[in-house]
Scaffold this motif. Structure first.
Motif, mmCIF file in Angstrom:
data_model
loop_
_atom_site.group_PDB
_atom_site.id
_atom_site.type_symbol
_atom_site.label_atom_id
_atom_site.label_comp_id
_atom_site.label_asym_id
_atom_site.label_seq_id
_atom_site.Cartn_x
_atom_site.Cartn_y
_atom_site.Cartn_z
ATOM 1 N N CYS A 1 33.056 18.390 21.295
ATOM 2 C CA CYS A 1 33.499 17.788 20.039
ATOM 3 C C CYS A 1 35.030 17.703 19.980
ATOM 4 O O CYS A 1 35.730 18.388 20.726
ATOM 5 C CB CYS A 1 33.002 18.623 18.851
ATOM 6 N N THR A 2 35.520 16.903 19.066
ATOM 7 C CA THR A 2 36.964 16.829 18.841
ATOM 8 C C THR A 2 37.446 18.142 18.222
ATOM 9 O O THR A 2 36.654 18.921 17.681
ATOM 10 C CB THR A 2 37.324 15.673 17.885
ATOM 11 N N GLN B 1 38.276 10.030 14.545
ATOM 12 C CA GLN B 1 38.062 9.112 15.660
ATOM 13 C C GLN B 1 37.417 9.865 16.822
ATOM 14 O O GLN B 1 37.903 10.909 17.249
ATOM 15 C CB GLN B 1 39.386 8.489 16.099
ATOM 16 N N ARG B 2 36.292 9.314 17.330
ATOM 17 C CA ARG B 2 35.559 9.955 18.414
ATOM 18 C C ARG B 2 35.128 8.911 19.434
ATOM 19 O O ARG B 2 34.837 7.770 19.074
ATOM 20 C CB ARG B 2 34.301 10.661 17.889
ATOM 21 N N ASP B 3 35.051 9.334 20.695
ATOM 22 C CA ASP B 3 34.457 8.470 21.706
ATOM 23 C C ASP B 3 32.946 8.739 21.728
ATOM 24 O O ASP B 3 32.459 9.668 21.064
ATOM 25 C CB ASP B 3 35.106 8.699 23.082
ATOM 26 N N PRO B 4 32.163 7.936 22.462
ATOM 27 C CA PRO B 4 30.701 8.109 22.458
ATOM 28 C C PRO B 4 30.237 9.517 22.845
ATOM 29 O O PRO B 4 29.269 10.030 22.272
ATOM 30 C CB PRO B 4 30.227 7.070 23.475
ATOM 31 N N LEU B 5 30.908 10.140 23.808
ATOM 32 C CA LEU B 5 30.514 11.491 24.222
ATOM 33 C C LEU B 5 30.754 12.503 23.093
ATOM 34 O O LEU B 5 29.953 13.419 22.882
ATOM 35 C CB LEU B 5 31.283 11.901 25.475
ATOM 36 N N GLN B 6 31.857 12.334 22.398
ATOM 37 C CA GLN B 6 32.163 13.232 21.278
ATOM 38 C C GLN B 6 31.192 13.011 20.115
ATOM 39 O O GLN B 6 30.801 13.961 19.429
ATOM 40 C CB GLN B 6 33.608 13.023 20.821
ATOM 41 N N GLU B 7 30.784 11.758 19.901
ATOM 42 C CA GLU B 7 29.787 11.461 18.867
ATOM 43 C C GLU B 7 28.466 12.160 19.198
ATOM 44 O O GLU B 7 27.829 12.755 18.320
ATOM 45 C CB GLU B 7 29.560 9.944 18.771
ATOM 46 N N GLU B 8 28.048 12.090 20.455
ATOM 47 C CA GLU B 8 26.795 12.717 20.866
ATOM 48 C C GLU B 8 26.881 14.228 20.752
ATOM 49 O O GLU B 8 25.923 14.883 20.314
ATOM 50 C CB GLU B 8 26.469 12.311 22.310
#
Length: 202
Positions: A173-174, A112-119
């Motif tokens: 990143c996570t 599970q990631r938020d948009p910033l972590q996805e980027e």
């Protein structure tokens, strides 16, 4: 030609063979705990099983990557180029068959990631993919770059410098992704070592 055997770690031999999954006994009228406490305890046990399952899946994913790396190192060894054409074709077909079989195995662990972590993860993967693209054209540069990325994953710098752009992206990143990236980079470094060993063998 020597190819180092891959230390595959067997995944706990089975999934919870001696520890069956918990069940709710709704007929148990002697349990002094409140219903919510009983359910929470069961969920705690199930959570531990889920985490163990994710860990085993992660190990399988790593084993698969190591196998692909070893197959690739064998396919690119100089010795294959020295074989007679018929022998070379036989070896390449055999290697391609093993590679195809390995690629039929897919292990997917969602994080599970938020948009910033996805980027951030996208940036990290883009940098690593760029490194992989230059392996054949300049393996020494690729290895040095890989080391600088690896240093960004650790507080203790083993060799060379730390790539600050990679470090900045990695920090976004996570935690799970950071661990996975570090394992991927370690696999690449192992690949470079195998590639060098195979090339140096007379």
């Amino acid at each position: 030609m020597d190819v180092d055997p891959i230390p595959l770690t067997p995944s706990s031999s089975t999934h919870f063979p001696s520890c069956p999954l918990p069940k709710i006994d709704e007929n148990n009228t002697f349990d002094s705990k409140r219903p919510k406490e009983r359910v929470i305890e069961l969920l705690d046990v199930l959570e531990s099983h889920v985490e163990k399952l994710r860990k085993e899946a992660s190990q399988l994913e790593e084993d698969r990557d190591q196998l692909l790396s070893s197959i690739d190192s064998v396919r690119n060894t100089d010795i294959i180029g020295e074989l007679a054409e018929n022998d070379r074709d036989d070896v390449n077909r055999y290697a391609d068959r093993i590679l195809s079989r390995c690629l039929t195995v897919e292990v997917k662990i969602l994080t599970q990631r938020d948009p910033l972590q996805e980027e951030a993860l996208h940036q990290v993967n883009h940098l690593i993919n760029g490194l992989i693209m230059c392996v054949k054209s300049d393996a020494d540069y690729a290895k040095a770059k890989c080391l600088s990325y690896m240093n960004a994953c650790s507080s203790h710098v083993e060799e060379g410098i730390t790539d600050k752009n990679f470090e900045s992206a990695l920090l976004g990143c996570t935690v799970d992704d950071q661990k996975r990236v570090k394992k991927r980079l370690q696999g690449l470094l192992n690949y470079f070592d195998k590639l060098n060993n195979v090339t140096m063998i007379p």
